[in-house]
Design a protein around this motif. Structure first.
Motif, PDB file in Angstrom:
ATOM      1  N   VAL A 208     -17.467   1.855 -31.360  1.00 58.56           N
ATOM      2  CA  VAL A 208     -16.597   3.027 -31.500  1.00 58.56           C
ATOM      3  C   VAL A 208     -15.436   2.999 -30.513  1.00 58.56           C
ATOM      4  O   VAL A 208     -14.769   4.007 -30.302  1.00 58.56           O
ATOM      5  CB  VAL A 208     -17.412   4.342 -31.334  1.00 58.56           C
ATOM      6  CG1 VAL A 208     -18.379   4.523 -32.496  1.00 58.56           C
ATOM      7  CG2 VAL A 208     -18.165   4.369 -30.007  1.00 58.56           C
ATOM      8  N   GLU A 209     -15.199   1.838 -29.885  1.00 62.78           N
ATOM      9  CA  GLU A 209     -14.081   1.669 -28.954  1.00 62.78           C
ATOM     10  C   GLU A 209     -14.089   2.735 -27.854  1.00 62.78           C
ATOM     11  O   GLU A 209     -13.051   3.322 -27.518  1.00 62.78           O
ATOM     12  CB  GLU A 209     -12.747   1.679 -29.708  1.00 62.78           C
ATOM     13  CG  GLU A 209     -12.641   0.564 -30.734  1.00 62.78           C
ATOM     14  CD  GLU A 209     -11.308   0.551 -31.465  1.00 62.78           C
ATOM     15  OE1 GLU A 209     -10.550   1.543 -31.345  1.00 62.78           O
ATOM     16  OE2 GLU A 209     -11.023  -0.437 -32.156  1.00 62.78           O
ATOM     17  N   ALA A 210     -15.284   2.938 -27.292  1.00 65.27           N
ATOM     18  CA  ALA A 210     -15.432   3.959 -26.253  1.00 65.27           C
ATOM     19  C   ALA A 210     -15.282   3.402 -24.840  1.00 65.27           C
ATOM     20  O   ALA A 210     -15.340   4.163 -23.871  1.00 65.27           O
ATOM     21  CB  ALA A 210     -16.799   4.638 -26.387  1.00 65.27           C
ATOM     22  N   ILE A 211     -15.079   2.083 -24.695  1.00 71.54           N
ATOM     23  CA  ILE A 211     -15.042   1.465 -23.375  1.00 71.54           C
ATOM     24  C   ILE A 211     -13.685   0.809 -23.145  1.00 71.54           C
ATOM     25  O   ILE A 211     -13.132   0.153 -24.041  1.00 71.54           O
ATOM     26  CB  ILE A 211     -16.163   0.421 -23.217  1.00 71.54           C
ATOM     27  CG1 ILE A 211     -17.528   1.032 -23.572  1.00 71.54           C
ATOM     28  CG2 ILE A 211     -16.196  -0.123 -21.787  1.00 71.54           C
ATOM     29  CD1 ILE A 211     -18.682   0.056 -23.521  1.00 71.54           C
ATOM     30  N   SER A 212     -13.182   0.974 -21.954  1.00 78.00           N
ATOM     31  CA  SER A 212     -11.927   0.330 -21.552  1.00 78.00           C
ATOM     32  C   SER A 212     -12.027  -0.007 -20.070  1.00 78.00           C
ATOM     33  O   SER A 212     -12.987   0.382 -19.392  1.00 78.00           O
ATOM     34  CB  SER A 212     -10.738   1.257 -21.810  1.00 78.00           C
ATOM     35  OG  SER A 212     -10.890   2.465 -21.087  1.00 78.00           O
ATOM     36  N   LEU A 213     -11.053  -0.743 -19.549  1.00 83.90           N
ATOM     37  CA  LEU A 213     -11.016  -1.038 -18.121  1.00 83.90           C
ATOM     38  C   LEU A 213     -10.215   0.032 -17.406  1.00 83.90           C
ATOM     39  O   LEU A 213      -9.136   0.432 -17.860  1.00 83.90           O
ATOM     40  CB  LEU A 213     -10.386  -2.415 -17.866  1.00 83.90           C
ATOM     41  CG  LEU A 213     -11.148  -3.638 -18.385  1.00 83.90           C
ATOM     42  CD1 LEU A 213     -10.430  -4.914 -17.968  1.00 83.90           C
ATOM     43  CD2 LEU A 213     -12.587  -3.656 -17.882  1.00 83.90           C
ATOM     44  N   ASP A 214     -10.730   0.503 -16.265  1.00 83.13           N
ATOM     45  CA  ASP A 214     -10.006   1.499 -15.482  1.00 83.13           C
ATOM     46  C   ASP A 214      -9.026   0.816 -14.524  1.00 83.13           C
ATOM     47  O   ASP A 214      -8.827  -0.404 -14.577  1.00 83.13           O
ATOM     48  CB  ASP A 214     -10.975   2.418 -14.747  1.00 83.13           C
ATOM     49  CG  ASP A 214     -11.873   1.680 -13.755  1.00 83.13           C
ATOM     50  OD1 ASP A 214     -11.535   0.537 -13.375  1.00 83.13           O
ATOM     51  OD2 ASP A 214     -12.904   2.243 -13.344  1.00 83.13           O
ATOM     52  N   GLU A 215      -8.437   1.580 -13.646  1.00 87.41           N
ATOM     53  CA  GLU A 215      -7.435   1.039 -12.731  1.00 87.41           C
ATOM     54  C   GLU A 215      -8.020   0.012 -11.776  1.00 87.41           C
ATOM     55  O   GLU A 215      -7.307  -0.852 -11.267  1.00 87.41           O
ATOM     56  CB  GLU A 215      -6.789   2.180 -11.942  1.00 87.41           C
ATOM     57  CG  GLU A 215      -5.965   3.131 -12.808  1.00 87.41           C
ATOM     58  CD  GLU A 215      -5.374   4.275 -11.999  1.00 87.41           C
ATOM     59  OE1 GLU A 215      -5.692   4.362 -10.789  1.00 87.41           O
ATOM     60  OE2 GLU A 215      -4.614   5.072 -12.580  1.00 87.41           O
ATOM     61  N   GLN A 216      -9.309   0.073 -11.520  1.00 88.90           N
ATOM     62  CA  GLN A 216      -9.980  -0.882 -10.634  1.00 88.90           C
ATOM     63  C   GLN A 216     -10.499  -2.098 -11.393  1.00 88.90           C
ATOM     64  O   GLN A 216     -11.241  -2.907 -10.856  1.00 88.90           O
ATOM     65  CB  GLN A 216     -11.141  -0.203  -9.884  1.00 88.90           C
ATOM     66  CG  GLN A 216     -10.715   0.782  -8.801  1.00 88.90           C
ATOM     67  CD  GLN A 216     -10.174   2.079  -9.379  1.00 88.90           C
ATOM     68  OE1 GLN A 216     -10.739   2.624 -10.338  1.00 88.90           O
ATOM     69  NE2 GLN A 216      -9.090   2.574  -8.801  1.00 88.90           N
ATOM     70  N   ALA A 219     -15.258  -1.601 -16.155  1.00 92.30           N
ATOM     71  CA  ALA A 219     -15.496  -0.938 -17.443  1.00 92.30           C
ATOM     72  C   ALA A 219     -15.684   0.558 -17.225  1.00 92.30           C
ATOM     73  O   ALA A 219     -16.294   0.993 -16.247  1.00 92.30           O
ATOM     74  CB  ALA A 219     -16.720  -1.536 -18.123  1.00 92.30           C
ATOM     75  N   ASP A 220     -15.164   1.328 -18.150  1.00 94.56           N
ATOM     76  CA  ASP A 220     -15.257   2.783 -18.057  1.00 94.56           C
ATOM     77  C   ASP A 220     -15.591   3.329 -19.437  1.00 94.56           C
ATOM     78  O   ASP A 220     -14.974   2.929 -20.434  1.00 94.56           O
ATOM     79  CB  ASP A 220     -13.929   3.357 -17.558  1.00 94.56           C
ATOM     80  CG  ASP A 220     -14.035   4.856 -17.280  1.00 94.56           C
ATOM     81  OD1 ASP A 220     -14.721   5.223 -16.319  1.00 94.56           O
ATOM     82  OD2 ASP A 220     -13.423   5.641 -18.039  1.00 94.56           O
ATOM     83  N   ILE A 221     -16.572   4.208 -19.519  1.00 96.63           N
ATOM     84  CA  ILE A 221     -17.044   4.728 -20.810  1.00 96.63           C
ATOM     85  C   ILE A 221     -16.431   6.099 -21.075  1.00 96.63           C
ATOM     86  O   ILE A 221     -16.509   7.006 -20.231  1.00 96.63           O
ATOM     87  CB  ILE A 221     -18.579   4.834 -20.837  1.00 96.63           C
ATOM     88  CG1 ILE A 221     -19.230   3.457 -20.639  1.00 96.63           C
ATOM     89  CG2 ILE A 221     -19.048   5.438 -22.165  1.00 96.63           C
ATOM     90  CD1 ILE A 221     -20.742   3.498 -20.531  1.00 96.63           C
ATOM     91  N   ASN A 222     -15.846   6.259 -22.235  1.00 96.89           N
ATOM     92  CA  ASN A 222     -15.356   7.553 -22.697  1.00 96.89           C
ATOM     93  C   ASN A 222     -16.515   8.249 -23.414  1.00 96.89           C
ATOM     94  O   ASN A 222     -16.844   7.913 -24.547  1.00 96.89           O
ATOM     95  CB  ASN A 222     -14.171   7.367 -23.637  1.00 96.89           C
ATOM     96  CG  ASN A 222     -13.588   8.691 -24.123  1.00 96.89           C
ATOM     97  OD1 ASN A 222     -14.244   9.731 -24.083  1.00 96.89           O
ATOM     98  ND2 ASN A 222     -12.347   8.649 -24.594  1.00 96.89           N
ATOM     99  N   TYR A 223     -17.131   9.219 -22.759  1.00 98.22           N
ATOM    100  CA  TYR A 223     -18.334   9.841 -23.308  1.00 98.22           C
ATOM    101  C   TYR A 223     -18.041  10.767 -24.486  1.00 98.22           C
ATOM    102  O   TYR A 223     -18.958  11.180 -25.198  1.00 98.22           O
ATOM    103  CB  TYR A 223     -19.095  10.584 -22.213  1.00 98.22           C
ATOM    104  CG  TYR A 223     -19.759   9.638 -21.235  1.00 98.22           C
ATOM    105  CD1 TYR A 223     -20.815   8.834 -21.640  1.00 98.22           C
ATOM    106  CD2 TYR A 223     -19.315   9.532 -19.924  1.00 98.22           C
ATOM    107  CE1 TYR A 223     -21.421   7.945 -20.768  1.00 98.22           C
ATOM    108  CE2 TYR A 223     -19.912   8.648 -19.032  1.00 98.22           C
ATOM    109  CZ  TYR A 223     -20.962   7.859 -19.460  1.00 98.22           C
ATOM    110  OH  TYR A 223     -21.555   6.971 -18.583  1.00 98.22           O
ATOM    111  N   ASP A 224     -16.767  11.080 -24.712  1.00 98.51           N
ATOM    112  CA  ASP A 224     -16.423  11.846 -25.905  1.00 98.51           C
ATOM    113  C   ASP A 224     -16.549  10.981 -27.157  1.00 98.51           C
ATOM    114  O   ASP A 224     -16.748  11.490 -28.256  1.00 98.51           O
ATOM    115  CB  ASP A 224     -14.986  12.382 -25.788  1.00 98.51           C
ATOM    116  CG  ASP A 224     -14.863  13.480 -24.741  1.00 98.51           C
ATOM    117  OD1 ASP A 224     -15.868  14.173 -24.499  1.00 98.51           O
ATOM    118  OD2 ASP A 224     -13.768  13.625 -24.163  1.00 98.51           O
TER     119      ASP A 224
END
Length: 370
Positions: A208-216, A219-224
């Motif tokens: 569902v394309e809920a994960i992306s890389l943050d500024e650091q 991996a960062d999960i979009n819980y919405d």
């Protein structure tokens, strides 16, 4: 409600009648031949054992079940779903290798071994159950697509559910990775930032394309967006994507019963508990401790709730094994051994909920065969 029948054999043998012969008699007297196996795909749900743990069921017993089903015209296969945690059963290739090393292979058991939820645990069918906790259950495809379900269950202790038997093997064991996530966790996966190497595997495999890389660059999960499928946990090779093991034990037990109901829904089903080498912990651990009671025997029934209830009663009425964890805790025959092992877990939740949802009956008649 009429009592369910649970058939039981002890482990005594004599010349000309070994344990496999006696096991065959148990299956037949318990009524397995009443099932129409002709040309039916028959899933034999079993735990192949975690490497390092030697408490799993011997393949010889599985071979006897396979042989009988083939004689009755069925098309049996041995199966299990991948684990949620990392290890040697977390993907189909490692899982198959583990099964083969432990003696479960086509040459020894007489049928194929199929990992029910595919290579990465993402192959499943959603089965509608409209339960108290689960509206649908995510069941491994090979099990969901089978015509008949037979469960072969090593009966033992379990830190989350109190004991593991037919309901645990059927429910938790048949769930896909996302299904196991639903049963084990009230939350969604999380990222341990200092372990993330920004390999992007979780991003690539998130449905569902809920994960992306943050500024650091972690991996960062979009819980919405996150649906809790557990694929990030499955594909992460660095231990950065993790499960929150935070579901309350009583709710987890009830969810497992609901998943077990989904597995057998609208299908002939039959269940066998091996009350032998009753270790205090699950076979998923990489070791097994001294059994908590002496070996008792093997029980079989069409009713998984009655079967588990009878198995609990037999364990609780047995003497405590010398040198076991129960002896250290000063638990005696007649006392509740599973509550003694895990004081914060109420094992009764699973069988009570199983009865409430129509999975089976806690009241049983024990039929002993010689």
């Amino acid at each position: 409600m009429e009592k369910s029948k649970v058939y039981f054999m002890d482990l005594r043998t004599k010349s000309g009648r070994n344990l496999i012969d006696k096991f065959n008699s148990l299956l037949i007297k318990a009524g397995i031949k009443d099932i129409d196996f002709k040309d039916k795909f028959t899933a034999i749900k079993i735990h192949f054992g975690e490497p390092g743990n030697l408490a799993y069921i011997r393949p010889n017993y599985a071979a006897e079940v396979v042989k009988l089903i083939k004689e009755l015209g069925g098309k049996p296969f041995l199966t299990d779903s991948n684990t949620l945690y990392t290890g040697k059963r977390a993907n189909a290739l490692d899982h198959l290798e583990t099964a083969y090393v432990h003696g479960f292979n086509p040459l020894t058991v007489g049928c194929h071994i199929i990992i029910a939820d595919g290579i990465k645990g993402s192959s499943y069918r959603e089965i509608e159950i409209n339960g108290k906790h689960c509206k649908t259950a995510k069941i491994g495809t090979a099990i969901a697509d089978s015509d008949i379900v037979i469960s072969m269950n090593h009966f033992k202790g379990h830190d989350m559910t109190g004991f593991g038997g037919a309901l645990k093997n059927l429910g938790m064991g048949s769930g896909s990775r996302g299904g196991k996530m639903e049963m084990h966790s009230a939350s969604k996966p999380w990222i341990k930032k200092d372990e993330c190497v920004a390999c992007r595997a979780c991003i690539k495999h998130c449905p569902v394309e809920a994960i992306s890389l943050d500024e650091q660059k972690s991996a960062d999960i979009n819980y919405d967006k996150c649906i809790g499928c557990g694929q990030c946990v499955a594909v992460c090779k660095f231990g950065a994507a993790l499960v929150k093991w935070d579901e309350a034990a009583d709710i987890a037990n009830e969810k497992i019963a609901e998943y077990a109901l989904a597995v057998v829904k609208d299908k002939p089903n039959f269940h066998i508990n091996f009350i032998m080498n009753v270790s205090p912990n699950c076979d998923c651990w990489s070791h097994n401790d001294v059994p908590i009671v002496p070996d008792i025997g093997i029980a079989a029934s069409f009713d998984p709730v009655a079967l588990d209830m009878a198995s609990v009663d037999m364990v609780n009425n047995s003497p405590v094994a010398k040198g076991s964890e129960l002896e250290e805790k000063h638990i005696h025959a007649g006392e509740d051994k599973f509550n003694g092992l895990y004081v914060n877990t109420d094992w009764k939740c699973s069988v009570e909920h199983g009865e409430e949802i129509g999975l089976g009956n806690r009241n049983y008649d024990l039929v002993v065969i010689n």
